[in-house]
Design an enzyme around this catalytic site. Structure first.
Site, PDB file in Angstrom:
ATOM      1  N   SER A 173       0.078   3.077  12.570  1.00 48.46           N
ATOM      2  CA  SER A 173       0.299   1.814  13.285  1.00 48.46           C
ATOM      3  C   SER A 173       1.535   1.883  14.177  1.00 48.46           C
ATOM      4  CB  SER A 173       0.475   0.669  12.295  1.00 48.46           C
ATOM      5  OG  SER A 173      -0.617   0.603  11.410  1.00 48.46           O
TER       6      SER A 173
HETATM    7  N1  SAH Z   1      -0.681   2.860   6.744  1.00 48.10           N
HETATM    8  C1  SAH Z   1      -1.110   4.003   7.535  1.00 48.10           C
HETATM    9  C2  SAH Z   1      -2.021   3.645   8.692  1.00 48.10           C
HETATM   10  C3  SAH Z   1      -3.248   3.022   8.246  1.00 48.10           C
HETATM   11  S1  SAH Z   1      -4.689   3.250   9.234  1.00 48.10           S
HETATM   12  C4  SAH Z   1       0.073   4.805   8.027  1.00 48.10           C
HETATM   13  O1  SAH Z   1       1.219   4.421   7.777  1.00 48.10           O
HETATM   14  O2  SAH Z   1      -0.151   5.847   8.638  1.00 48.10           O
HETATM   15  C5  SAH Z   1      -5.805   2.576   8.032  1.00 48.10           C
HETATM   16  C6  SAH Z   1      -6.191   3.553   6.927  1.00 48.10           C
HETATM   17  O3  SAH Z   1      -6.963   2.822   5.987  1.00 48.10           O
HETATM   18  C7  SAH Z   1      -7.066   4.699   7.409  1.00 48.10           C
HETATM   19  O4  SAH Z   1      -6.480   5.915   7.056  1.00 48.10           O
HETATM   20  C8  SAH Z   1      -8.376   4.450   6.701  1.00 48.10           C
HETATM   21  O5  SAH Z   1      -9.061   5.649   6.351  1.00 48.10           O
HETATM   22  C9  SAH Z   1      -7.932   3.685   5.468  1.00 48.10           C
HETATM   23  N2  SAH Z   1      -8.988   2.887   4.807  1.00 48.10           N
HETATM   24  C10 SAH Z   1      -9.989   2.189   5.369  1.00 48.10           C
HETATM   25  N3  SAH Z   1     -10.719   1.574   4.423  1.00 48.10           N
HETATM   26  C11 SAH Z   1     -10.146   1.893   3.218  1.00 48.10           C
HETATM   27  C12 SAH Z   1     -10.456   1.577   1.857  1.00 48.10           C
HETATM   28  N4  SAH Z   1     -11.499   0.820   1.513  1.00 48.10           N
HETATM   29  N5  SAH Z   1      -9.642   2.066   0.900  1.00 48.10           N
HETATM   30  C13 SAH Z   1      -8.586   2.869   1.203  1.00 48.10           C
HETATM   31  N6  SAH Z   1      -8.265   3.206   2.466  1.00 48.10           N
HETATM   32  C14 SAH Z   1      -9.034   2.729   3.465  1.00 48.10           C
END
Ligand code: SAH
Length: 243
Positions: A92
């Protein structure tokens, strides 16, 4: 101010076409330059836009964001934008990481759950402030890369798990704070149940148009506040991934 935030926050989701070319921003080469860029990021993009929480600002100043992005994007790690981390996912925008961290109202002794580890950057920022961080990532290769990275950087208080975060982490519940970094269509009830009384949850909700919501659990129930319009990658469910 509000329209400024809308403009900014619409950039916290996937960079889409931006992902094909590096964003504008000062290119850094050495550790000293990365640090200078990091300090400028906190000053201009974060404190400059109203984030005041001292621990959040300190954490954003100390976590080396350039080590959480792929090598090809490293020079732009402190630019005002999300960046691709592979598998169609993004780290993000720095401002949204800081905004959500501040909104969690964290104390040193708090235990925090994150859904959506991605690069592990948000987890590292949380670990800089709190006692224990639990983080779940559904894409296995991202989970193992984040685990290796956090271990190498010495973040021993981050516990990672590969799997569907929609169900939370019941064995480690209740949590003082929960942060969701992928957008579900509606707030997952299981996560609400894993919040301690007095706990805070920050979650982007909705498809397309999303709003960042903060929930506070009180003795009487749950209080909801809508904080900001945002755009995150959608939360995916494990079932949907099975052919
Ligand atoms: N917090 C992260 C960025 C998040 S992007 C950072 O600091 O880099 C959102 C992430 O959520 C992605 O990697 C995606 O694969 C994950 N995601 C999506 N659905 C999810 C779920 N049901 N459980 C766990 N992770 C999930």
């Amino acid at each position: 101010m509000f329209s400024l935030l809308i403009g900014l926050l619409f950039r916290c989701g996937p960079p889409l076409e931006e992902a094909t070319k590096p964003p504008a921003g000062g290119a850094a080469e050495t550790e000293g330059e990365f640090q200078e860029n990091r300090e400028a990021m906190v000053r201009e993009q974060i404190a400059g836009r109203g984030v005041r929480d001292r621990r959040t600002l300190e954490a954003m100043r100390s976590v080396p964001r350039h080590l959480f992005v792929p090598e090809a994007w490293r020079h732009y790690a402190y630019a005002d934008t999300p960046l691709p981390i592979g598998h169609g996912q993004t780290i993000s925008q720095p401002y949204i990481v800081a905004f959500m961290t501040e909104a969690l109202d964290l104390k040193r002794t708090d235990r925090v759950l994150e859904i959506g580890t991605g690069s592990g950057y948000q987890a590292a920022v949380l670990a800089q402030i709190c006692s224990e961080v639990y983080s779940i990532e559904i894409i296995e290769p991202l989970a193992s890369e984040a685990a290796a990275r956090l271990k190498q950087l010495g973040y021993t208080r981050v516990h990672l798990r590969a799997g569907d975060g929609y169900r939370g982490w019941p064995e480690a519940a209740p949590f003082d704070a929960i942060i969701v970094t992928a957008a579900p269509d509606a707030i997952p009830v299981v996560l609400l149940e894993q919040l301690a009384v007095g706990g805070r949850m920050v979650v982007p909700v909705g498809r397309g148009e999303q709003v960042l919501v903060r929930i506070r659990r009180t003795k009487e129930g749950y209080k909801r506040e809508n904080l900001l319009p945002v755009r995150f990658v959608p939360m995916v469910r494990e079932e949907a991934r099975v052919p």
